[in-house]
Design a protein around this motif. Structure first.
Motif, PDB file in Angstrom:
ATOM      1  N   HIS A  96     -35.033 -68.097 -35.291  1.00  0.00           N
ATOM      2  CA  HIS A  96     -36.346 -67.659 -35.736  1.00  0.00           C
ATOM      3  C   HIS A  96     -37.298 -67.528 -34.555  1.00  0.00           C
ATOM      4  N   ARG A  97     -37.077 -68.311 -33.516  1.00  0.00           N
ATOM      5  CA  ARG A  97     -37.963 -68.244 -32.355  1.00  0.00           C
ATOM      6  C   ARG A  97     -37.803 -66.901 -31.637  1.00  0.00           C
ATOM      7  N   VAL A  98     -36.655 -66.235 -31.793  1.00  0.00           N
ATOM      8  CA  VAL A  98     -36.461 -64.935 -31.159  1.00  0.00           C
ATOM      9  C   VAL A  98     -37.455 -63.937 -31.735  1.00  0.00           C
ATOM     10  N   TRP A  99     -37.566 -63.937 -33.079  1.00  0.00           N
ATOM     11  CA  TRP A  99     -38.509 -63.035 -33.726  1.00  0.00           C
ATOM     12  C   TRP A  99     -39.934 -63.368 -33.288  1.00  0.00           C
ATOM     13  N   GLY A 100     -40.281 -64.642 -33.274  1.00  0.00           N
ATOM     14  CA  GLY A 100     -41.622 -65.033 -32.875  1.00  0.00           C
ATOM     15  C   GLY A 100     -41.954 -64.567 -31.472  1.00  0.00           C
ATOM     16  N   PHE A 101     -40.982 -64.666 -30.586  1.00  0.00           N
ATOM     17  CA  PHE A 101     -41.147 -64.229 -29.199  1.00  0.00           C
ATOM     18  C   PHE A 101     -41.372 -62.722 -29.125  1.00  0.00           C
ATOM     19  N   ILE A 102     -40.562 -61.951 -29.833  1.00  0.00           N
ATOM     20  CA  ILE A 102     -40.640 -60.497 -29.752  1.00  0.00           C
ATOM     21  C   ILE A 102     -41.904 -59.959 -30.416  1.00  0.00           C
ATOM     22  N   VAL A 103     -42.221 -60.467 -31.602  1.00  0.00           N
ATOM     23  CA  VAL A 103     -43.388 -59.940 -32.316  1.00  0.00           C
ATOM     24  C   VAL A 103     -44.676 -60.331 -31.605  1.00  0.00           C
ATOM     25  N   THR A 104     -44.685 -61.447 -30.888  1.00  0.00           N
ATOM     26  CA  THR A 104     -45.862 -61.827 -30.111  1.00  0.00           C
ATOM     27  C   THR A 104     -46.106 -60.836 -28.981  1.00  0.00           C
ATOM     28  N   ILE A 105     -45.038 -60.407 -28.319  1.00  0.00           N
ATOM     29  CA  ILE A 105     -45.164 -59.387 -27.276  1.00  0.00           C
ATOM     30  C   ILE A 105     -45.790 -58.120 -27.858  1.00  0.00           C
ATOM     31  N   MET A 106     -45.308 -57.709 -29.023  1.00  0.00           N
ATOM     32  CA  MET A 106     -45.806 -56.484 -29.634  1.00  0.00           C
ATOM     33  C   MET A 106     -47.267 -56.619 -30.046  1.00  0.00           C
ATOM     34  N   LYS A 107     -47.612 -57.725 -30.697  1.00  0.00           N
ATOM     35  CA  LYS A 107     -48.976 -57.898 -31.152  1.00  0.00           C
ATOM     36  C   LYS A 107     -49.948 -57.980 -29.982  1.00  0.00           C
ATOM     37  N   ASN A 108     -49.545 -58.583 -28.890  1.00  0.00           N
ATOM     38  CA  ASN A 108     -50.411 -58.651 -27.717  1.00  0.00           C
ATOM     39  C   ASN A 108     -50.686 -57.254 -27.178  1.00  0.00           C
ATOM     40  N   PHE A 109     -49.653 -56.409 -27.138  1.00  0.00           N
ATOM     41  CA  PHE A 109     -49.848 -55.021 -26.700  1.00  0.00           C
ATOM     42  C   PHE A 109     -50.801 -54.289 -27.642  1.00  0.00           C
ATOM     43  N   ILE A 110     -50.604 -54.467 -28.946  1.00  0.00           N
ATOM     44  CA  ILE A 110     -51.452 -53.783 -29.926  1.00  0.00           C
ATOM     45  C   ILE A 110     -52.910 -54.184 -29.750  1.00  0.00           C
ATOM     46  N   TYR A 111     -53.176 -55.472 -29.622  1.00  0.00           N
ATOM     47  CA  TYR A 111     -54.550 -55.924 -29.523  1.00  0.00           C
ATOM     48  C   TYR A 111     -55.198 -55.519 -28.205  1.00  0.00           C
ATOM     49  N   ASP A 112     -54.412 -55.473 -27.125  1.00  0.00           N
ATOM     50  CA  ASP A 112     -54.945 -54.976 -25.864  1.00  0.00           C
ATOM     51  C   ASP A 112     -55.371 -53.511 -25.999  1.00  0.00           C
ATOM     52  N   GLU A 113     -54.542 -52.719 -26.668  1.00  0.00           N
ATOM     53  CA  GLU A 113     -54.855 -51.310 -26.873  1.00  0.00           C
ATOM     54  C   GLU A 113     -56.075 -51.140 -27.772  1.00  0.00           C
ATOM     55  N   LEU A 114     -56.172 -51.948 -28.814  1.00  0.00           N
ATOM     56  CA  LEU A 114     -57.307 -51.848 -29.729  1.00  0.00           C
ATOM     57  C   LEU A 114     -58.612 -52.223 -29.040  1.00  0.00           C
ATOM     58  N   ARG A 115     -58.543 -53.223 -28.158  1.00  0.00           N
ATOM     59  CA  ARG A 115     -59.750 -53.606 -27.431  1.00  0.00           C
ATOM     60  C   ARG A 115     -60.212 -52.476 -26.505  1.00  0.00           C
ATOM     61  N   LEU A 116     -59.243 -51.787 -25.857  1.00  0.00           N
ATOM     62  CA  LEU A 116     -59.603 -50.659 -25.004  1.00  0.00           C
ATOM     63  C   LEU A 116     -60.243 -49.540 -25.818  1.00  0.00           C
ATOM     64  N   GLN A 117     -59.680 -49.278 -26.994  1.00  0.00           N
ATOM     65  CA  GLN A 117     -60.226 -48.225 -27.838  1.00  0.00           C
ATOM     66  C   GLN A 117     -61.606 -48.586 -28.360  1.00  0.00           C
ATOM     67  N   LYS A 118     -61.811 -49.871 -28.633  1.00  0.00           N
ATOM     68  CA  LYS A 118     -63.129 -50.299 -29.084  1.00  0.00           C
ATOM     69  C   LYS A 118     -64.165 -50.068 -27.994  1.00  0.00           C
ATOM     70  N   ARG A 119     -63.791 -50.384 -26.738  1.00  0.00           N
ATOM     71  CA  ARG A 119     -64.729 -50.187 -25.630  1.00  0.00           C
ATOM     72  C   ARG A 119     -65.061 -48.706 -25.461  1.00  0.00           C
ATOM     73  N   ARG A 120     -64.119 -47.837 -25.841  1.00  0.00           N
ATOM     74  CA  ARG A 120     -64.387 -46.394 -25.775  1.00  0.00           C
ATOM     75  C   ARG A 120     -65.043 -45.883 -27.054  1.00  0.00           C
ATOM     76  N   ASN A 121     -65.335 -46.839 -27.960  1.00  0.00           N
ATOM     77  CA  ASN A 121     -65.982 -46.511 -29.243  1.00  0.00           C
ATOM     78  C   ASN A 121     -65.158 -45.550 -30.086  1.00  0.00           C
ATOM     79  N   GLU A 122     -63.823 -45.673 -29.978  1.00  0.00           N
ATOM     80  CA  GLU A 122     -62.965 -44.793 -30.756  1.00  0.00           C
ATOM     81  C   GLU A 122     -62.688 -45.352 -32.139  1.00  0.00           C
ATOM     82  N   ILE A 123     -62.596 -46.688 -32.262  1.00  0.00           N
ATOM     83  CA  ILE A 123     -62.275 -47.303 -33.547  1.00  0.00           C
ATOM     84  C   ILE A 123     -63.020 -48.623 -33.688  1.00  0.00           C
ATOM     85  N   PRO A 124     -63.291 -49.019 -34.936  1.00  0.00           N
ATOM     86  CA  PRO A 124     -63.836 -50.361 -35.162  1.00  0.00           C
ATOM     87  C   PRO A 124     -62.716 -51.385 -35.094  1.00  0.00           C
TER      88      PRO A 124
END
Length: 213
Positions: A96-124
């Motif tokens: 189960h820790r394998v899934w936790g490890f992989i999905v954490t990598i993905m979610k971190n990428f998603i949130y980094d991208e969302l923060r960049l888009q927020k700074r560009r005022n593209e999305i809430p």
């Protein structure tokens, strides 16, 4: 998947990535789509996750690779066999820790991208932050054995990003602050600070539930 395999040097690395791709690709896409509400962007998130994994294959234990490989062999004979049922039957909670490890990598990428888009005022940004339905332990994969363990898992899920991710990687994946910092693009000192604040909140909730941490 061929594009990822071409970037690896050894046959063993290619075998490992193939196992992780076949076992988790669909679950990652499902999770990304639940957060992003967009199939194209979900595909991009999964793609970036596997690119990151090219340099993290050694973070997954060899015993977990062997278990997952055995699952894929059984699934060839029984296409309806789910990973969660297989792991539950084999009592292989460690995977189960394998899934936790992989999905954490993905979610971190998603949130980094969302923060960049927020700074560009593209999305809430806040529209995408409610991912409580994404279970870090692999949707319904994690099977807790005691009431205290189940309660602690529920408390960890209540924590916001990145406290939930950091504590999960520490408690269930047994990663160090240096390793978690590398995965989440944060300094080890920042990870230790996040961990302390998360554990303080977790300790409070555990006491309120009649348990100790």
């Amino acid at each position: 998947m061929i594009e990822y395999l071409m970037l690896l040097d050894t046959e063993e690395e290619r075998r490992q990535l193939t196992i992780l791709y076949k076992c988790y690709r669909d679950a990652l896409f499902f999770s990304a789509k639940m957060i992003l509400k967009d199939e194209g962007r979900a595909e991009d998130a999964v793609h970036e996750t596997y690119l990151k994994l090219l340099n993290c294959l050694d973070k997954v234990r060899k015993e977990d690779y062997r278990t997952l490989d055995r699952y894929l062999r059984k699934k060839e004979r029984d296409p309806g066999l789910s990973l969660s049922k297989f792991l539950e039957k084999e009592n292989k909670k460690s995977c189960h820790r394998v899934w936790g490890f992989i999905v954490t990598i993905m979610k971190n990428f998603i949130y980094d991208e969302l923060r960049l888009q927020k700074r560009r005022n593209e999305i809430p940004f806040e529209e995408h932050r409610n991912d409580r339905e994404i279970n870090l332990a692999g949707l319904d994969y994690l099977v807790a054995k005691t009431d205290e363990e189940r309660y602690m898992i529920q408390c960890i899920y209540r924590l916001p990003y990145p406290y939930k991710e950091v504590l999960y990687l520490q408690y269930y994946c047994e990663y160090s602050s240096d390793e978690i910092g590398e995965l989440l693009n944060k300094t080890p000192a920042n990870i230790r600070q996040i961990s302390k604040r998360g554990r303080d909140r977790l300790r409070q909730w555990m006491r309120e539930g009649g348990y100790s941490l």
